[in-house]
Design an enzyme around this catalytic site. Structure first.
Site, PDB file in Angstrom:
ATOM      1  N   ASP A   1      61.558  28.879   8.082  1.00 24.76           N
ATOM      2  CA  ASP A   1      60.775  29.722   8.981  1.00 24.76           C
ATOM      3  C   ASP A   1      60.564  28.933  10.263  1.00 24.76           C
ATOM      4  O   ASP A   1      59.933  27.882  10.231  1.00 24.76           O
ATOM      5  CB  ASP A   1      59.446  30.052   8.311  1.00 24.76           C
ATOM      6  CG  ASP A   1      58.582  30.996   9.132  1.00 24.76           C
ATOM      7  OD1 ASP A   1      59.101  31.605  10.086  1.00 24.76           O
ATOM      8  OD2 ASP A   1      57.396  31.133   8.806  1.00 24.76           O
ATOM      9  N   ASP A   2      61.111  29.408  11.358  1.00 23.00           N
ATOM     10  CA  ASP A   2      60.992  28.718  12.639  1.00 23.00           C
ATOM     11  C   ASP A   2      61.231  27.213  12.479  1.00 23.00           C
ATOM     12  O   ASP A   2      60.323  26.392  12.638  1.00 23.00           O
ATOM     13  CB  ASP A   2      59.611  28.962  13.269  1.00 23.00           C
ATOM     14  CG  ASP A   2      59.376  30.415  13.606  1.00 23.00           C
ATOM     15  OD1 ASP A   2      60.340  31.088  14.034  1.00 23.00           O
ATOM     16  OD2 ASP A   2      58.236  30.879  13.454  1.00 23.00           O
TER      17      ASP A   2
ATOM     18  N   GLU B   1      51.039  35.019   3.274  1.00 20.57           N
ATOM     19  CA  GLU B   1      51.156  33.557   3.354  1.00 20.57           C
ATOM     20  C   GLU B   1      49.762  33.001   3.596  1.00 20.57           C
ATOM     21  O   GLU B   1      49.238  32.242   2.792  1.00 20.57           O
ATOM     22  CB  GLU B   1      52.104  33.125   4.464  1.00 20.57           C
ATOM     23  CG  GLU B   1      52.251  31.613   4.539  1.00 20.57           C
ATOM     24  CD  GLU B   1      53.254  31.149   5.590  1.00 20.57           C
ATOM     25  OE1 GLU B   1      53.837  30.081   5.378  1.00 20.57           O
ATOM     26  OE2 GLU B   1      53.434  31.838   6.607  1.00 20.57           O
TER      27      GLU B   1
ATOM     28  N   HIS C   1      55.918  39.912   7.640  1.00 15.03           N
ATOM     29  CA  HIS C   1      55.285  38.666   7.210  1.00 15.03           C
ATOM     30  C   HIS C   1      53.955  39.070   6.595  1.00 15.03           C
ATOM     31  O   HIS C   1      53.144  39.708   7.249  1.00 15.03           O
ATOM     32  CB  HIS C   1      55.017  37.760   8.418  1.00 15.03           C
ATOM     33  CG  HIS C   1      56.200  36.986   8.865  1.00 15.03           C
ATOM     34  ND1 HIS C   1      56.145  35.640   9.121  1.00 15.03           N
ATOM     35  CD2 HIS C   1      57.474  37.355   9.118  1.00 15.03           C
ATOM     36  CE1 HIS C   1      57.328  35.216   9.500  1.00 15.03           C
ATOM     37  NE2 HIS C   1      58.144  36.249   9.516  1.00 15.03           N
TER      38      HIS C   1
END
Length: 181
Positions: free
Chosen positions: A92-93, A14, A11
């Site tokens: 995402d989640d 972002e 990740h």
């Protein structure tokens, strides 16, 4: 991960700066970047991502929830595609960020007014970004033969997995459309 034959993913980019993406590539040797939207702030990094076709797994709803962008009209997905980057649309989640894959596709359709060709590109990129072998990727894409189109309130968007959409958006009408050439 690498020592055990697993492909590496990180990740990056972002909420953090573009430099985090570069560090993930150089220091960790990742094969794929989850998120990566901040790459557009660094033209040299964009050039590298394009040349190396490093997949960027973009999750628009989490971008908004985490305030990486303020609204669904702001994620740089169109710009990233226009730059020739290997961009996909994902979730995402989902339980935390309030959206599964189909919800992210809907958000991109509504917020960014993606064209059929842009949806085709992110669907094809999803095959390219997978960790299947090259032969398997080509076989899966070739065997898909078509992209499933979904119509909802006059808009439409494509998705590489109609079964997933049928489970998540049962009220939609499904048509099979030829792949864009």
């Amino acid at each position: 991960a690498g020592e055990h034959g697993l492909r590496k993913v990180a990740h990056a980019g972002e909420e953090g700066p573009p430099e985090y993406i570069r560090q993930a590539l150089d220091d960790l040797g990742v094969a794929r970047i989850d998120h990566g939207i901040r790459c557009v702030e660094d033209s040299g990094l964009v050039r590298r991502l394009k040349e190396e076709q490093i997949p960027l797994i973009v999750c628009p709803l989490s971008n908004v929830m985490l305030r990486a962008v303020d609204t669904m009209e702001e994620p740089p997905l169109k710009r990233m595609l226009g730059e020739g980057l290997c961009v996909t649309v994902n979730s995402d989640d989902p339980a935390y960020f309030g959206g599964y894959v189909a919800d992210n596709y809907s958000a991109v359709r509504d917020g960014l007014c993606f064209s059929r060709e842009e949806f085709h590109a992110v669907a094809e990129n999803s095959f390219k970004a997978s960790f299947l072998g090259e032969g398997e990727k080509k076989k899966c894409w070739r065997n898909s033969g078509r992209i499933s189109m979904c119509k909802d309130n006059g808009g439409s968007f494509s998705c590489f997995c109609a079964r997933e959409l049928q489970h998540q958006l049962p009220g939609l009408t499904y048509q099979i459309m030829p792949k864009a050439v």
